[in-house]
Design a protein around this motif. Structure first.
Motif, short mmCIF file in Angstrom:
data_model
loop_
_atom_site.label_atom_id
_atom_site.label_comp_id
_atom_site.label_asym_id
_atom_site.label_seq_id
_atom_site.Cartn_x
_atom_site.Cartn_y
_atom_site.Cartn_z
N VAL B 80 59.86 16.98 -32.63
CA VAL B 80 59.11 17.74 -33.63
C VAL B 80 58.44 16.79 -34.62
N GLY B 81 59.12 15.66 -34.91
CA GLY B 81 58.51 14.66 -35.78
C GLY B 81 57.19 14.15 -35.20
N ILE B 82 57.15 13.98 -33.87
CA ILE B 82 55.91 13.50 -33.24
C ILE B 82 54.79 14.55 -33.39
N THR B 83 55.14 15.83 -33.25
CA THR B 83 54.10 16.85 -33.47
C THR B 83 53.61 16.76 -34.91
N GLY B 84 54.52 16.41 -35.84
CA GLY B 84 54.12 16.23 -37.23
C GLY B 84 53.15 15.06 -37.38
N VAL B 85 53.44 13.96 -36.67
CA VAL B 85 52.57 12.79 -36.73
C VAL B 85 51.17 13.15 -36.23
N VAL B 86 51.13 13.88 -35.12
CA VAL B 86 49.84 14.29 -34.55
C VAL B 86 49.08 15.15 -35.56
N LEU B 87 49.80 16.09 -36.15
CA LEU B 87 49.20 16.99 -37.14
C LEU B 87 48.63 16.20 -38.32
N GLU B 88 49.40 15.21 -38.77
CA GLU B 88 48.98 14.42 -39.93
C GLU B 88 47.73 13.64 -39.59
N ARG B 89 47.72 13.00 -38.41
CA ARG B 89 46.57 12.19 -38.01
C ARG B 89 45.33 13.07 -37.83
N LEU B 90 45.50 14.21 -37.17
CA LEU B 90 44.35 15.04 -36.82
C LEU B 90 43.80 15.78 -38.03
N LEU B 91 44.67 16.35 -38.84
CA LEU B 91 44.19 17.29 -39.87
C LEU B 91 44.51 16.86 -41.29
#
Lengths: 397, 295
Positions: B80-91
């Motif tokens: 779930v942390g990785i999905t957070g990283v993706v979210l942070e980078r993208l948006l």
């Protein structure tokens, strides 16, 4: 050319007038919880059930049916606004389902004021056919009096004399506690305490601990949906049933048991008026329902189907959708549908049919994800619901 | 038998202990929020949904991959942390130079979308997730029956909270982090990759929420609404503790759990609102919160 045009126009006009006489357009609004804790037992499934009733009724009888739906979010003010808007500006003739007693009581008043028809399946409070009964309302599936006498009566008969209630703090919970307390006292039992829990809740451990400390033989859960699931899960965690206390789930739906899993729920005794696996007709209908929704129907969704079907039959028999005439016909004509069998709609608006006492199966006895209940007893229609004279409904006095 | 304020002492101690257990969840969740707000200045309304995702991913690992609770406890925060990283980078990273309000709206919208997707996929009734065999059963403490699992929740939460506090306040990495939030340009000039530091911090905050989700899965039903139910309370905890204060969120989390537990004994109907009443009083007296610094 002009003459031909005139004739064609007149013919078309005549044809349209002809259809207008033969066609009755009925608009049914399914109003329920589509995103909160009752969304699985009512929600989209109830709208599907109403649509199935319209299809099974048939398109060849000169009645066209349109089904619309909306989310009342379990809030009486939201539900009231939608009901008014539907009746006043959108031509809705009938509101169906409406779980959450507080919302249902509000819609009950508005429907009476606007002289439309309210086919309640989702709400539990027995006040809908008691003190608050209305000439415009039919209460179809179940109510708190029936639950209290079904499950409560069975638990007292099995020796559970002292009770402690966990009660959801709104109209439904209060009504269920009141009705069950009456059953317990009538049978010589005693209510030694109760606690009102905020609705909806997630952590019930404090309240369960109070119930455990009270030493009551039976802990009555006067709540529903996610509240019941969480209370039962946590009751198992705190070793309440191993300690010798029994849990009475006063309103438990097949979806709740499915969510809990049989490991936690096994042995629980509960009352419902419909179960998908009762007979060939319920199995056939439930299979069709599952194809459309991916789940087996709850008794509420079954009630939406049956009540809409009976309403459409009454409209056909009367030949119009005039609320007074249709209600009179619905009460005069016996009901008959594949899900609840034969029954009647009483003068106070109460629909009566058989109810069933079920016991949740042990994991090893279950053959599939929805094979959850075994039938303990059938409660005949005249015993399952409150006698007409006892409800205090002004319509029958 | 003597009674304390009309309540037998056994019941009182029992309720205090239960309050502590709920407080563990509040502390873990508000800690994640406080880190993300304190270091990134983002009011992360997606936090509740990420907590819910933690519970769901644990359920998925068990049912689709056969990975039991203990594996989930380690894997889920990472996933779930990785999905957070993706979210942070993208948006989210696109909003740092804008007003707080944009971050709030974005993360709130994301929370609604994530909750909606899970609701459509899995329904609302919830999914069963059993307590791991090693932690089933419980101890009779005399004044109450303590399920082993709940005891474990308190211990796990305390360890993670204190560990996080230690890393941020007492280590070199934590010092970089705090410096980067004060003056990113200066820290960047020392050769530290500030954007990556910030991304990883967001991922870590999300991982904390997911960890709380795994802890919650066996107690509450794994349900798409579980995040929405708790997030408002957790925000109140963060506000009472002082926005962005690490120690404040941990202490307030446990403390408010206790207060809520006591309210359940004396006035059950009020237990859903007591935290907001406290919030109102604290904001009147100390607008920056109990542990917050006045701006």
């Amino acid at each position: 050319m002009r003459k031909t045009g005139f004739i064609v126009a007149s013919l078309a006009g005549l044809l349209m007038a002809g259809t207008a006489f033969a066609q009755t357009a009925v608009k049914i609004g399914v109003l329920n919880d589509r995103s909160g804790i009752y969304a699985d037992i009512t929600g989209e499934g109830s709208a599907v059930a109403a649509q199935m009733a319209a299809e099974d009724f048939g398109t060849d009888k000169g009645i066209t049916v349109e089904v619309v739906s909306a989310d009342h979010q379990n809030k009486p003010d939201v539900g009231s606004n939608i009901a008014r808007q539907w009746y006043d500006t959108e031509g809705v003739d009938v509101i169906a389902d409406v779980p959450t007693s507080s919302v249902a009581l509000a819609v009950n008043d508005i429907t009476r004021e606007k002289n439309k028809i309210f086919l309640n399946s989702g709400a539990a409070t027995s006040d809908l056919t008691g003190a608050k009964c209305s000439p415009n309302t039919v209460h179809w599936t179940y109510d708190t009096w029936q639950l209290a006498h079904g499950t409560g009566g069975a638990m007292v008969a099995a020796g559970g004399k002292t009770w402690f209630f966990l009660t959801a703090d709104y109209a439904f919970g209060h009504a269920l506690e009141r009705d069950t307390s009456a059953v317990v006292k009538e049978a010589g039992g005693e209510v030694i305490g109760s606690v009102k829990t905020p609705f909806p809740g997630t952590d019930f451990s404090s309240f369960l601990l109070q119930a455990q400390a009270s030493g009551a033989q039976v802990i009555g859960l006067a709540n529903a949906g996610g509240d019941t699931v969480n209370s039962m899960k946590q009751a198992a965690e705190f070793g309440i049933t191993q300690g010798g206390q029994a849990i009475a789930g006063l309103l438990v739906f097949v979806n709740d048991i499915h969510a809990l899993g049989l490991d936690v729920a096994q042995g629980l005794v509960l009352t419902e008026t419909f179960y998908w696996d009762l007979n060939d007709k319920t199995r056939e209908w439930s299979a069709r329902f599952e194809e459309k929704t991916g789940k087996k129907p709850s008794m509420i969704q079954a009630g939406v189907y049956a009540s809409v079907l009976h309403y459409l039959k009454a409209v056909e028999a009367v030949g119009s959708k005039d609320p007074e005439a249709v209600m009179a016909k619905m009460k005069e004509m016996p009901t008959d549908d594949p899900l609840f069998g034969q029954g009647v709609v009483r003068a106070d608006g109460r629909k009566t049919h058989d109810a069933y006492l079920f016991r949740v199966k042990k994991p090893e006895d279950s053959t599939g994800p929805w094979d959850l209940y075994e039938t303990v007893a059938t409660i005949p229609a005249d015993k399952a619901f409150r006698p007409l004279a006892d409800g205090g409904c002004p319509l029958v006095q | 038998m003597f009674e304390l304020l009309g309540i037998p002492p056994q019941a009182l101690f029992g309720q205090l202990l239960l309050g502590l257990i709920n407080g563990s969840f509040y502390a873990l969740l508000s800690l994640g929020l406080a880190i993300i707000f304190g270091l990134l200045n983002i009011i992360n309304f997606t936090h509740g949904a990420q907590y819910m995702m933690g519970a769901f991913v644990a359920w998925m690992l068990l049912n689709y991959a056969g990975i039991p609770y203990w594996g989930a406890l380690l894997l889920v925060p990472v996933i779930v942390g990785i999905t957070g990283v993706v979210l942070e980078r993208l948006l989210i990273s696109r909003l740092y130079h804008l007003d707080h309000l944009y971050g709030l709206l974005l993360t709130f919208g994301l929370a609604l979308i994530i909750t909606g997707v899970f609701r459509n996929q899995y329904g609302i009734s919830g999914l069963p997730y059993a307590i791991p065999g090693q932690l089933s059963g419980g101890q009779n403490l005399g004044f109450m029956f303590l399920p082993n699992y709940r005891g474990w929740v308190v211990v796990a939460s305390l360890v993670v909270c204190l560990g996080t506090w230690f890393v941020i306040e007492k280590t070199r990495l934590g010092a970089y982090l705090r410096a980067a939030t004060e003056n990113p340009t200066m820290v960047g000039a020392f050769g530290i990759n500030v954007p990556r530091l910030i991304t990883l911090t967001y991922g870590f905050g999300v991982g904390l929420a997911a960890f709380a989700g795994v802890l919650a899965a066996p107690i509450y039903s794994v349900n798409p609404n579980m995040g929405a139910d708790v997030i408002i309370v957790v925000f109140a905890v963060v506000v009472i503790g002082g926005m962005g204060s690490i120690l404040g969120s941990i202490l307030t989390g446990f403390g408010l759990g206790l207060v809520e537990g006591l309210t359940r004994v004396f006035y059950p109907e009020g237990s859903a609102v007591v935290i907001f009443v406290i919030m109102a009083i604290v904001l009147l007296v100390k607008p920056a919160g109990l542990f917050g610094r006045e701006a």
